[in-house]
Design a protein around this motif. Sequence first.
Motif, PDB file in Angstrom:
ATOM      1  N   VAL A 336       0.841  -1.206   0.000  1.00 17.05           N
ATOM      2  CA  VAL A 336       0.000   0.000   0.000  1.00 17.05           C
ATOM      3  C   VAL A 336       0.871   1.248   0.000  1.00 17.05           C
ATOM      4  N   ILE A 337       1.862   1.287   0.888  1.00 16.56           N
ATOM      5  CA  ILE A 337       2.745   2.460   0.972  1.00 16.56           C
ATOM      6  C   ILE A 337       3.546   2.623  -0.317  1.00 16.56           C
ATOM      7  N   THR A 338       4.091   1.510  -0.815  1.00 17.30           N
ATOM      8  CA  THR A 338       4.921   1.561  -2.016  1.00 17.30           C
ATOM      9  C   THR A 338       4.113   1.979  -3.242  1.00 17.30           C
ATOM     10  N   ALA A 339       2.923   1.399  -3.405  1.00 14.39           N
ATOM     11  CA  ALA A 339       2.099   1.700  -4.583  1.00 14.39           C
ATOM     12  C   ALA A 339       1.652   3.154  -4.584  1.00 14.39           C
ATOM     13  N   PHE A 340       1.140   3.619  -3.471  1.00 14.37           N
ATOM     14  CA  PHE A 340       0.651   4.996  -3.402  1.00 14.37           C
ATOM     15  C   PHE A 340       1.798   5.992  -3.632  1.00 14.37           C
ATOM     16  N   SER A 341       2.895   5.785  -2.940  1.00 18.42           N
ATOM     17  CA  SER A 341       4.034   6.701  -3.061  1.00 18.42           C
ATOM     18  C   SER A 341       4.650   6.647  -4.448  1.00 18.42           C
ATOM     19  N   GLY A 342       4.726   5.428  -5.012  1.00 11.77           N
ATOM     20  CA  GLY A 342       5.306   5.283  -6.341  1.00 11.77           C
ATOM     21  C   GLY A 342       4.529   6.034  -7.396  1.00 11.77           C
ATOM     22  N   PHE A 343       3.206   5.914  -7.360  1.00  6.33           N
ATOM     23  CA  PHE A 343       2.387   6.612  -8.367  1.00  6.33           C
ATOM     24  C   PHE A 343       2.371   8.120  -8.127  1.00  6.33           C
ATOM     25  N   VAL A 344       2.480   8.545  -6.882  1.00  5.93           N
ATOM     26  CA  VAL A 344       2.595   9.987  -6.610  1.00  5.93           C
ATOM     27  C   VAL A 344       3.901  10.520  -7.200  1.00  5.93           C
TER      28      VAL A 344
END
Length: 409
Positions: A336-344
């Motif tokens: 969750v943290i990686t996906a959200f931060s990556g797309f941001v």
Amino acid sequence: MFSRDTWKEIFDTIKKNKLRTFLSGFTVALGIFIVVILVGFTNGLQNTFDEFFSDDATNTFFLFPGRTSEPYKGYKSGRRIEFDNSDIADIKENFPMFLEYITPRTTRSALVKYKGESNNYTNRAVGPAHQFNEKTIMMKGRYINETDIQDKAKHIVIGRLVEKDLFKGEDAIGKYVDLGGSAFKIVGVFQDDGGDNEERFIYMPYTTRQLIEKSTDEVGQIILAFKPEIGYAAALTFEKQLDKFLRDKKFISPEDENGIFIRNVADNYRQNQQFAVVLGIISSVFALGTIIAGIIGISNIMVFVVKERTKELGIRKAMGATPASVIGTILMESIVITAFSGFVGMMIGVALLSSLGEKLEDFFIKNPYINMGFAIFATLVLIVFGALAGYVPARRAAKIKPIVALRDE
């Protein structure tokens, strides 16, 4: 793993550990952002190279006469080499298998007058094939043709900005101007993607220039194009044969570097393309290094997260939680943290590239961009490896016995 309670627990954990979550997300977002910017700048540099060569044909040779620097076959050094009409005819006759087109070009400057307006413009005496070399776009009328060459006609083709300067909105086609003291009829108006300077040129038949200059047959330089289908290797062979042919004809020593010059645009273009490829590889290596650094950062943070929650995980296992559920909870939080931060990070990088446009043109980076498919792929790679980075400490935690975990300080 995908129950509502699991998701609630993940978000509660994120809220309780804001600093840890921010550091994890920032590492991922920064990694993707740097990857997007690096790739975008590399593409922007490639755009600059492509634009620089797109104005003119790239399958061309420019032949320039020089001055000999050493004696050869009875001729003294310091002899001025000249090209003439016979050189063009001989090249056509001897290299038909390589040649696509050929044109002379003699450049002069003259005062051009129309009614009360006047200005100095560069005029080029050329053949019809010159239009293909410069990729000249006709706006109105026509270009110089073979009839103009044969008749030595006083016809000219002017650039868009010449018409704008002298005619002030009036249609220039069919009008006569005074060019260097002679009356010339305008038969065409062109535009050129090469910029304003290119659109202030004037073209005339090269035979007309020769007539004006006391019926000489001299030409300033020769431009020719080889057939694209022969390939780069054959083009280099053509260049060597052409150089030898002209040196033999003009009695220039094979070792004399100043007697004649051949500029191979294809060779220059290839070298710049190779440079761009190397730069792209270097950029990719840096981008890969950034992703690896991001993965290592995520892994280190996840090790800390698992260590911090050891006692909590021990309680879970004591209450009956399976190793799979322990691993799943930690992995889902990491994803969750990686996906959200990556797309941001990806979207910020893409937005920045889109806003730059031509602002970095002075640094040879024009319209930097990144393929969205590649950007999304890079982000997904980081997410996948981020999950794997979280899996290792999570699996280790799942193997800890509850009694050992409860004793952890």
